[in-house]
Enzyme design. Sequence first.
Site, PDB file in Angstrom:
ATOM      1  N   TYR A   1      -1.154  -4.412   8.564  1.00  0.00           N
ATOM      2  CA  TYR A   1       0.174  -4.256   8.497  1.00  0.00           C
ATOM      3  C   TYR A   1       0.739  -4.981   9.830  1.00  0.00           C
ATOM      4  CZ  TYR A   1       0.404  -1.197   4.443  1.00  0.00           C
ATOM      5  OH  TYR A   1       0.240  -0.638   3.207  1.00  0.00           O
TER       6      TYR A   1
ATOM      7  N   LYS B   1     -14.240  -0.495   4.264  1.00  0.00           N
ATOM      8  CA  LYS B   1     -14.684  -1.580   3.317  1.00  0.00           C
ATOM      9  C   LYS B   1     -15.364  -2.468   3.937  1.00  0.00           C
ATOM     10  CE  LYS B   1     -14.429  -3.159  -1.118  1.00  0.00           C
ATOM     11  NZ  LYS B   1     -14.784  -2.401  -2.262  1.00  0.00           N
TER      12      LYS B   1
ATOM     13  N   ASP C   1     -12.797   2.266  -2.212  1.00  0.00           N
ATOM     14  CA  ASP C   1     -12.775   2.554  -3.782  1.00  0.00           C
ATOM     15  C   ASP C   1     -13.168   3.765  -4.214  1.00  0.00           C
ATOM     16  OD1 ASP C   1     -14.474   0.670  -2.223  1.00  0.00           O
ATOM     17  OD2 ASP C   1     -14.937   0.015  -4.521  1.00  0.00           O
TER      18      ASP C   1
ATOM     19  N   ASP D   1      -2.504   4.089   4.158  1.00  0.00           N
ATOM     20  CA  ASP D   1      -1.174   4.346   3.450  1.00  0.00           C
ATOM     21  C   ASP D   1      -1.160   4.744   2.038  1.00  0.00           C
ATOM     22  OD1 ASP D   1       1.505   3.901   3.106  1.00  0.00           O
ATOM     23  OD2 ASP D   1       1.479   1.778   3.099  1.00  0.00           O
TER      24      ASP D   1
END
Length: 340
Positions: free
Chosen positions: A125, A177, A211, A235
């Site tokens: 972001y 990740k 995930d 988020d």
Amino acid sequence: MTDRIPATLIEGDGIGPEIMQATLAVLDALDAPFTWDRQAAGMAGVDAAGDPLPGATIDSIAHTGLALKGPLTTPVGGGFKSINVTLRQRFGLYANLRPTRTVVPGGRFDNVDLVVVRENIEGLYAAMEHYLPCGDDPRGLAYGAGFNSRAECRRIVRFAFEHAVANGRKKVTLVHKANILKILSGIFLEEGRKVAAEYEGRVAVDERIVDACAMQLVIAPQSYDVIVTTNLFGDILSDLAAGLVGGLGMAPGANIGEKAAIFEAVHGSAPDIAGQGIANPLALLMAASLMLAHVGRQDLATRLDSGIDKVIRKDGLRTRDLGGQVNTHELTAALVQAVS
Ligand SMILES: NC(=O)c1ccc[n+]([C@@H]2O[C@H](COP(=O)([O-])OP(=O)(O)OC[C@H]3O[C@@H](n4cnc5c(N)ncnc54)[C@H](O)[C@@H]3O)[C@@H](O)[C@H]2O)c1
């Protein structure tokens, strides 16, 4: 007499004034120690001062270091940059704290009680987006970059562990990740493991790929206690978590930095229901509860949380977003009574 604490108050746009009025009525009933400095931002800032983030609002937050903020409308596409993002960057509000607990019984889960700690100023972001200028040619290419610094990864993970220690929580899960984003997400995991080692024996640590975490949150949210993760993942996961307990009308958020903290409802300005008196004020009230705890008034925060539990669980009151018919005014009156 209780020492008064100066704090900035931003009503916000859309349903903001309605839910802020409700929140202030309940805080008054609690005799909360805040002295409010009312300021404008968002569309209200444009109307009042020709600026979505007027200098007076920035000065006020810089002075008080504390704000309760209603939702702000952000124009889609063009217009001005999100004021929420600007405030986080301007005041270095690096930690976004999003508690999620079951308040409304009979939903998907009756025993959710977790906190998502999201890194708030780095990651994907950072708004480093570019477009290779081919117009609408199919060869046009949009690309974006993000960054995570080691220092910030350490700071956010430490914040999560300190939050766990201070609130009697038992486990922190590092969500990443690093299997695919080996460097960007990899350093978060590396630094997270180092910080976690400092808390060995006091707070357990766990690791999840984002995930898998999303799937497990939907199936067994009770297996999480504190989740700490980078900006984009946080988020998404924190909204997912809100969905487990009744949606955005039940989701408070705190944006915390070293010099300032801003408390808000996670939802937006809900223009579709603004002015109808049917908005759910609970998310903003829960944010006010986080604010009370932040200034050391856990006693009042607990009374407020218990009042919310009473009107929802015992009295069975529900606004429309929770499947009921109670309006904002009726819910507020019940809450005022419950905390008095
Ligand atoms: N923190 C913030 O200030 C913030 C956060 C998200 C969106 N926004 C802005 O808000 C505006 C509207 O965004 P959106 O429509 O995508 O999201 P939204 O959260 O405003 O609304 C989504 C849906 O949830 C409902 N809803 C939201 N809060 C509710 C409440 N307290 N009680 C009852 N129902 C509620 C709305 O009626 C709507 O149907 C946009 O300009 C967006 O940029 C601001």
